[in-house]
Design a protein around this motif. Sequence first.
Motif, PDB file in Angstrom:
ATOM      1  N   PRO A   1       0.818  -1.228   0.000  1.00 58.16           N
ATOM      2  CA  PRO A   1       0.000   0.000   0.000  1.00 58.16           C
ATOM      3  C   PRO A   1       0.846   1.270   0.000  1.00 58.16           C
ATOM      4  O   PRO A   1       0.425   2.283  -0.574  1.00 58.16           O
ATOM      5  CB  PRO A   1      -0.820  -0.100   1.294  1.00 58.16           C
ATOM      6  N   ALA A   2       2.021   1.231   0.590  1.00 56.78           N
ATOM      7  CA  ALA A   2       2.874   2.430   0.616  1.00 56.78           C
ATOM      8  C   ALA A   2       3.328   2.798  -0.797  1.00 56.78           C
ATOM      9  O   ALA A   2       3.370   3.987  -1.155  1.00 56.78           O
ATOM     10  CB  ALA A   2       4.077   2.208   1.518  1.00 56.78           C
ATOM     11  N   ALA A   3       3.646   1.802  -1.614  1.00 53.21           N
ATOM     12  CA  ALA A   3       4.061   2.075  -2.994  1.00 53.21           C
ATOM     13  C   ALA A   3       2.904   2.670  -3.792  1.00 53.21           C
ATOM     14  O   ALA A   3       3.095   3.601  -4.588  1.00 53.21           O
ATOM     15  CB  ALA A   3       4.555   0.796  -3.655  1.00 53.21           C
ATOM     16  N   LEU A   4       1.717   2.154  -3.575  1.00 52.72           N
ATOM     17  CA  LEU A   4       0.540   2.706  -4.266  1.00 52.72           C
ATOM     18  C   LEU A   4       0.252   4.126  -3.794  1.00 52.72           C
ATOM     19  O   LEU A   4      -0.153   4.982  -4.582  1.00 52.72           O
ATOM     20  CB  LEU A   4      -0.670   1.806  -4.052  1.00 52.72           C
ATOM     21  N   ALA A   5       0.469   4.380  -2.525  1.00 49.91           N
ATOM     22  CA  ALA A   5       0.263   5.733  -1.991  1.00 49.91           C
ATOM     23  C   ALA A   5       1.264   6.708  -2.618  1.00 49.91           C
ATOM     24  O   ALA A   5       0.905   7.856  -2.927  1.00 49.91           O
ATOM     25  CB  ALA A   5       0.382   5.732  -0.474  1.00 49.91           C
ATOM     26  N   ARG A   6       2.506   6.255  -2.826  1.00 52.03           N
ATOM     27  CA  ARG A   6       3.513   7.113  -3.476  1.00 52.03           C
ATOM     28  C   ARG A   6       3.086   7.434  -4.909  1.00 52.03           C
ATOM     29  O   ARG A   6       3.201   8.577  -5.356  1.00 52.03           O
ATOM     30  CB  ARG A   6       4.885   6.445  -3.464  1.00 52.03           C
ATOM     31  N   ALA A   7       2.588   6.438  -5.630  1.00 47.38           N
ATOM     32  CA  ALA A   7       2.130   6.673  -7.008  1.00 47.38           C
ATOM     33  C   ALA A   7       0.945   7.637  -7.020  1.00 47.38           C
ATOM     34  O   ALA A   7       0.876   8.542  -7.855  1.00 47.38           O
ATOM     35  CB  ALA A   7       1.744   5.352  -7.666  1.00 47.38           C
ATOM     36  N   GLN A   8       0.036   7.458  -6.085  1.00 47.81           N
ATOM     37  CA  GLN A   8      -1.128   8.337  -6.008  1.00 47.81           C
ATOM     38  C   GLN A   8      -0.701   9.770  -5.681  1.00 47.81           C
ATOM     39  O   GLN A   8      -1.228  10.732  -6.252  1.00 47.81           O
ATOM     40  CB  GLN A   8      -2.095   7.815  -4.950  1.00 47.81           C
ATOM     41  N   GLU A   9       0.262   9.928  -4.790  1.00 41.77           N
ATOM     42  CA  GLU A   9       0.743  11.266  -4.434  1.00 41.77           C
ATOM     43  C   GLU A   9       1.435  11.936  -5.623  1.00 41.77           C
ATOM     44  O   GLU A   9       1.285  13.133  -5.845  1.00 41.77           O
ATOM     45  CB  GLU A   9       1.691  11.184  -3.231  1.00 41.77           C
ATOM     46  N   LEU A  10       2.168  11.150  -6.384  1.00 40.03           N
ATOM     47  CA  LEU A  10       2.805  11.694  -7.581  1.00 40.03           C
ATOM     48  C   LEU A  10       1.747  12.179  -8.568  1.00 40.03           C
ATOM     49  O   LEU A  10       1.866  13.268  -9.140  1.00 40.03           O
ATOM     50  CB  LEU A  10       3.690  10.632  -8.237  1.00 40.03           C
ATOM     51  N   LEU A  11       0.699  11.402  -8.762  1.00 43.05           N
ATOM     52  CA  LEU A  11      -0.390  11.827  -9.644  1.00 43.05           C
ATOM     53  C   LEU A  11      -1.062  13.092  -9.123  1.00 43.05           C
ATOM     54  O   LEU A  11      -1.431  13.979  -9.902  1.00 43.05           O
ATOM     55  CB  LEU A  11      -1.415  10.705  -9.802  1.00 43.05           C
ATOM     56  N   ARG A  12      -1.220  13.195  -7.811  1.00 44.72           N
ATOM     57  CA  ARG A  12      -1.812  14.417  -7.228  1.00 44.72           C
ATOM     58  C   ARG A  12      -0.940  15.630  -7.508  1.00 44.72           C
ATOM     59  O   ARG A  12      -1.447  16.721  -7.770  1.00 44.72           O
ATOM     60  CB  ARG A  12      -1.996  14.252  -5.722  1.00 44.72           C
ATOM     61  N   SER A  13       0.398  15.457  -7.423  1.00 43.06           N
ATOM     62  CA  SER A  13       1.280  16.600  -7.679  1.00 43.06           C
ATOM     63  C   SER A  13       1.172  17.045  -9.136  1.00 43.06           C
ATOM     64  O   SER A  13       1.167  18.238  -9.427  1.00 43.06           O
ATOM     65  CB  SER A  13       2.725  16.267  -7.317  1.00 43.06           C
ATOM     66  N   TYR A  14       1.063  16.086 -10.076  1.00 43.45           N
ATOM     67  CA  TYR A  14       0.861  16.449 -11.475  1.00 43.45           C
ATOM     68  C   TYR A  14      -0.498  17.119 -11.680  1.00 43.45           C
ATOM     69  O   TYR A  14      -0.623  18.071 -12.444  1.00 43.45           O
ATOM     70  CB  TYR A  14       0.968  15.225 -12.390  1.00 43.45           C
ATOM     71  N   GLU A  15      -1.511  16.615 -11.002  1.00 35.52           N
ATOM     72  CA  GLU A  15      -2.832  17.220 -11.096  1.00 35.52           C
ATOM     73  C   GLU A  15      -2.786  18.674 -10.620  1.00 35.52           C
ATOM     74  O   GLU A  15      -3.319  19.579 -11.264  1.00 35.52           O
ATOM     75  CB  GLU A  15      -3.843  16.436 -10.259  1.00 35.52           C
ATOM     76  N   HIS A  16      -2.117  18.923  -9.495  1.00 40.58           N
ATOM     77  CA  HIS A  16      -1.997  20.265  -8.950  1.00 40.58           C
ATOM     78  C   HIS A  16      -1.258  21.177  -9.942  1.00 40.58           C
ATOM     79  O   HIS A  16      -1.678  22.317 -10.193  1.00 40.58           O
ATOM     80  CB  HIS A  16      -1.265  20.212  -7.608  1.00 40.58           C
ATOM     81  N   LEU A  17      -0.179  20.668 -10.524  1.00 40.54           N
ATOM     82  CA  LEU A  17       0.600  21.445 -11.487  1.00 40.54           C
ATOM     83  C   LEU A  17      -0.258  21.833 -12.687  1.00 40.54           C
ATOM     84  O   LEU A  17      -0.324  23.005 -13.071  1.00 40.54           O
ATOM     85  CB  LEU A  17       1.812  20.622 -11.950  1.00 40.54           C
ATOM     86  N   TRP A  18      -0.975  20.865 -13.270  1.00 37.36           N
ATOM     87  CA  TRP A  18      -1.765  21.142 -14.458  1.00 37.36           C
ATOM     88  C   TRP A  18      -3.003  21.964 -14.144  1.00 37.36           C
ATOM     89  O   TRP A  18      -3.421  22.793 -14.973  1.00 37.36           O
ATOM     90  CB  TRP A  18      -2.121  19.844 -15.180  1.00 37.36           C
TER      91      TRP A  18
END
Length: 188
Positions: A78-95
């Motif tokens: 679950p920690a690896a999936l949380a890292r991937a989800q957080e990365l997607l959130r950062s891209y979402e915030h940027l865009w």
Amino acid sequence: MVEQQSDADIDRVFRALADATRRDIVRRTLVAEQSVTQLAAAYAMSFAAVSKHIAVLAEARLITKRAEGRVRLVRADPAALARAQELLRSYEHLWRGRIDRLDALLAEPEATVPRAGAAAATASRAETPAATAPIAEAPDATTARAEQLDAAAPSAQNPDATASTLRATRAARTAAPDAPASTPPTEP
């Protein structure tokens, strides 16, 4: 805060998640730890094919494998999936920020939009026969405009170039709305 990951690690994670079977394996192993044999039985593919999918997920560190006697058990991380989800959130915030800035620029009144070249001069003049005459160099002007847009295209160094490109395009369209798409052929 997004934990710093190398580009290769990020690529491995999203490449692993790009396949529907691997996403399903992750989903199943999030619910409960399962053996490779149990996972293989759930799919219409060979045991070797499922093992390869598991190997890709393990390489991406999305799952962990452990041996219990002769059985290999698989569990999602679950920690690896949380890292991937957080990365997607950062891209979402940027865009979202970029889109909000673009919306704000496009919402500006027309008076603040700079006009470009000869089209601006034509638009600023009163309607005269010369102002409404067809543009003789339309094909060349179109090519020049395309080159101008290519030069102003956004790049990794200048993502805000999109706004100036859109403004210039909008200005060109409003400057000569009745201009023909191409000029009629002239007779010699």
